[in-house]
Design an enzyme around this catalytic site. Structure first.
Site, PDB file in Angstrom:
ATOM      1  N   ASP A  53      -0.228   5.155   1.233  1.00  0.00           N
ATOM      2  CA  ASP A  53      -0.409   6.073   2.165  1.00  0.00           C
ATOM      3  C   ASP A  53      -0.379   5.467   3.765  1.00  0.00           C
ATOM      4  O   ASP A  53      -1.197   3.942   3.864  1.00  0.00           O
ATOM      5  CB  ASP A  53      -1.962   6.591   2.050  1.00  0.00           C
ATOM      6  N   ASP A  73       0.852  -1.185  -0.073  1.00  0.00           N
ATOM      7  CA  ASP A  73       0.124  -0.125   0.154  1.00  0.00           C
ATOM      8  C   ASP A  73       1.042   1.135   0.113  1.00  0.00           C
ATOM      9  O   ASP A  73       2.396   0.992   0.033  1.00  0.00           O
ATOM     10  CB  ASP A  73      -0.854   0.002   1.257  1.00  0.00           C
ATOM     11  N   ASP A 132      -5.179   3.550  -3.153  1.00  0.00           N
ATOM     12  CA  ASP A 132      -6.255   4.576  -3.414  1.00  0.00           C
ATOM     13  C   ASP A 132      -5.863   5.954  -3.441  1.00  0.00           C
ATOM     14  O   ASP A 132      -6.758   6.749  -3.250  1.00  0.00           O
ATOM     15  CB  ASP A 132      -7.123   4.258  -2.411  1.00  0.00           C
ATOM     16  N   ASP A 182      -2.022  -1.194   5.531  1.00  0.00           N
ATOM     17  CA  ASP A 182      -2.375  -0.726   6.917  1.00  0.00           C
ATOM     18  C   ASP A 182      -3.875  -0.252   7.005  1.00  0.00           C
ATOM     19  O   ASP A 182      -4.433  -0.376   8.077  1.00  0.00           O
ATOM     20  CB  ASP A 182      -1.851   0.979   7.408  1.00  0.00           C
ATOM     21  N   ASP A 187      -3.201  12.648   0.892  1.00  0.00           N
ATOM     22  CA  ASP A 187      -4.248  13.347   0.486  1.00  0.00           C
ATOM     23  C   ASP A 187      -4.376  14.686   1.610  1.00  0.00           C
ATOM     24  O   ASP A 187      -4.691  15.916   1.477  1.00  0.00           O
ATOM     25  CB  ASP A 187      -5.586  12.657   0.616  1.00  0.00           C
TER      26      ASP A 187
END
Length: 265
Positions: free
Chosen positions: A34, A32, A120, A200, A43
C-alpha cells in the site's frame, strides 16, 4: 555474513558472473504494498463510494486495525460485495509513480535480485493486483494477512501472526518476518550481500531498523517511514545504520540500483 569487495565496501557484483557453474550474486529486495507498489491504501480503495455505518466510521483503537477491517469486510459482504467486485477494485488501483519501470528493471536483472513483499494488506488483494500487472512471477514470496472467501461469499481476513514487538500492530511485525526470512534463507545457504527495503509507512520503519551499513532503505519521500528515519537520525546519530535514499518516483530506486550494478570490483 555479507562479503564485500576488499577496500571499497561494495559487494563483488560481477565476480563469477558468466563463469560456468558459478552462482550469481544475490540481493534481497523487500517491498511494501500500500502506497509503495500501489499509489493508494487498498483498504480505502475497496470502500470508495460506499457509506459505512457510524460504528465502522470511527477510528479503530491502536493496534486493532486488522480486527477493524474484518468487521468492515463483513459489512461489505452483507451489502452484496463479492469476489469479482473486490478483484475489480484491486486490479484497478494505480501503481505508484515509476513502479512499472522499477519492475522492468528487476525483470531484466532477475538473476541478481530476490524479491519479496511484506504487507499489512491482504493476500487476495495483493495477488489480484500483481497478477493484473503481470509481475507476480517477480516475487519469490508474499507475506500478508491471509484472506479468502467463506461459504457466504464474504471476504474474510485473518491476522498474519502473533509477536511481542511493542512498536507494531498485534497482527504483524515486519521486523520479525524479515528477520525470520533471512534466517531461513541462510539455512538454505543463500547469502545476501545487501538488503534493499522499499516502503512508506510507520510499520516499515521497524524492519528497516534491522538493516546494516551495507544495506539501503528506500522510504517514500514525505511519508511516515521517511519522517521516522529523519527523526532518529537527528535524535540518535548513527543509530540507523542503513543508507537512506528517499524517492518520489520508483525510477529513482531503479536508477540507484542500476548505478550500483555498474560499479565493478
Amino acid at each position: 555474513m555479507r562479503r564485500c569487495c576488499e577496500g571499497v565496501g561494495l559487494p563483488c557484483l560481477f565476480k563469477g558472473v558468466g563463469t560456468a557453474g558459478a552462482r550469481p550474486p544475490r540481493f534481497l529486495l523487500v517491498f511494501d504494498f500500500d502506497e509503495t507498489i500501489v499509489d493508494e491504501n487498498s483498504d480505502d480503495s475497496v470502500l470508495r463510494g460506499r457509506a459505512l455505518p457510524e460504528e465502522l466510521r470511527q477510528s479503530p483503537r491502536e493496534g486493532s486495525y486488522n480486527e477493524h477491517m474484518r468487521r468492515v469486510l463483513a459489512f461489505l459482504g452483507e451489502q452484496g460485495v463479492r469476489a469479482a467486485d473486490f478483484r475489480a477494485v484491486y486490479e484497478s488501483i494505480p501503481l505508484s509513480p515509476g513502479v512499472a519501470e522499477l519492475f522492468q528493471f528487476l525483470s531484466k536483472h532477475h538473476e541478481l535480485f530476490e524479491v519479496v513483499l511484506i504487507s499489512d494488506a491482504n493476500t487476495f488483494g495483493i495477488e489480484a493486483k500483481l497478477r493484473a500487472a503481470g509481475v507476480r512471477s517477480l516475487f519469490r514470496k508474499i507475506f500478508s494477512n491471509p484472506a479468502g472467501f467463506d461459504r457466504r461469499g464474504f471476504l474474510t481476513l485473518g491476522p498474519y501472526h502473533s509477536h511481542k514487538c511493542l512498536q507494531c500492530p498485534a497482527n504483524m511485525c515486519k521486523r520479525k518476518i524479515l528477520t525470520e526470512y533471512l534466517a531461513e534463507r541462510a539455512q538454505e545457504e543463500v547469502e545476501f550481500q545487501r538488503v534493499f527495503y522499499v516502503g512508506d509507512g510507520a510499520n516499515d520503519f521497524c524492519p528497516s531498523g534491522t538493516l546494516t551499513a551495507a544495506d539501503v532503505a528506500f522510504p517514500r519521500k514525505g511519508y511516515p517511514m521517511h519522517r521516522m528515519i529523519q527523526e532518529i537520525q537527528e535524535k540518535q546519530p548513527g543509530a540507523f545504520q542503513a543508507a537512506v535514499v528517499p524517492w518520489e518516483s520508483a525510477t529513482e530506486v531503479a536508477r540507484y540500483l542500476q548505478e550500483l550494478l555498474k560499479r565493478k570490483c
